[in-house]
Design an enzyme around this catalytic site. Sequence first.
Site, PDB file in Angstrom:
ATOM      1  N   LYS A 182     -35.792 -11.550 -36.202  1.00 25.82           N
ATOM      2  CA  LYS A 182     -34.845 -12.308 -35.372  1.00 25.82           C
ATOM      3  C   LYS A 182     -34.775 -13.765 -35.802  1.00 25.82           C
ATOM      4  O   LYS A 182     -35.660 -14.248 -36.509  1.00 25.82           O
ATOM      5  CB  LYS A 182     -35.256 -12.199 -33.908  1.00 25.82           C
ATOM      6  CG  LYS A 182     -36.628 -12.789 -33.679  1.00 25.82           C
ATOM      7  CD  LYS A 182     -37.064 -12.574 -32.266  1.00 25.82           C
ATOM      8  CE  LYS A 182     -38.269 -13.397 -31.942  1.00 25.82           C
ATOM      9  NZ  LYS A 182     -38.134 -14.830 -32.205  1.00 25.82           N
ATOM     10  N   ASP A 222     -43.689 -12.226 -31.910  1.00 23.02           N
ATOM     11  CA  ASP A 222     -43.954 -13.339 -32.838  1.00 23.02           C
ATOM     12  C   ASP A 222     -45.429 -13.729 -33.015  1.00 23.02           C
ATOM     13  O   ASP A 222     -45.766 -14.931 -32.973  1.00 23.02           O
ATOM     14  CB  ASP A 222     -43.165 -14.584 -32.399  1.00 23.02           C
ATOM     15  CG  ASP A 222     -41.662 -14.364 -32.393  1.00 23.02           C
ATOM     16  OD1 ASP A 222     -41.228 -13.232 -32.641  1.00 23.02           O
ATOM     17  OD2 ASP A 222     -40.923 -15.317 -32.123  1.00 23.02           O
ATOM     18  N   CYS A 243     -39.882 -17.409 -26.747  1.00 19.50           N
ATOM     19  CA  CYS A 243     -39.534 -16.050 -27.173  1.00 19.50           C
ATOM     20  C   CYS A 243     -40.066 -14.961 -26.243  1.00 19.50           C
ATOM     21  O   CYS A 243     -39.421 -13.936 -26.063  1.00 19.50           O
ATOM     22  CB  CYS A 243     -39.957 -15.841 -28.618  1.00 19.50           C
ATOM     23  SG  CYS A 243     -38.975 -16.885 -29.727  1.00 19.50           S
TER      24      CYS A 243
END
Length: 181
Positions: free
Chosen positions: A88, A10, A129
């Site tokens: 995701k 990310d 994450c």
Amino acid sequence: MSVKGLIIVDVQKDFCPGGALPAAEGNDIIPVINKLIKKFDFIVASKDWHPAETVHFEKWPVHCVRGSNGAKFHKQLNVENINEVALKGTGNTDDGYSAFEATNIDVNYWLKKNNITDVYVCGIATEYCVKATAMDAHKAGFKTYVFTDAIAAVEAKPGDTEKALEEMSDEGIQLITRKSL
Ligand code: VGL
Ligand code: ZN
């Protein structure tokens, strides 16, 4: 023989300074990640990729809406050698914290197909994450490493980073730095 794979979690505009849910050190880790990229033959980068309406936004400010500017990779990230982008958090009812929850690619299958034994994790956010991805890699049977100098936290509460690092370490995940690779 061990085969290494890198998961970049990310590294998107919304998670960096100026974005919707920024990690204070988001910009500082990019040069480190760009150096790491040169050391790996197998690289997956995940993207938080939310629909405009999701239960996830009851917990968080709106961020990384799929296709939006904030969902783009940080502009300094060297995307050239990334093999796969894993999207995701794509549903309306899931958080999708882990790269292993990507819906456009089966990350676990892709890593195994490429005979990867050792998974290295870097990116944002340390306590969400990054942690979820490293925990899933470990559970899936990979020897798992997290680069402590290539992760950044969004830090909802002070001490969350330390807690996340301790949880990962207790699980058997190795905490390392770029230079010890
Ligand atoms: C993340 C909070 C909400 C992350 C994603 O990338 O760690 N954190 N969505
Ligand atoms: Zn999210």
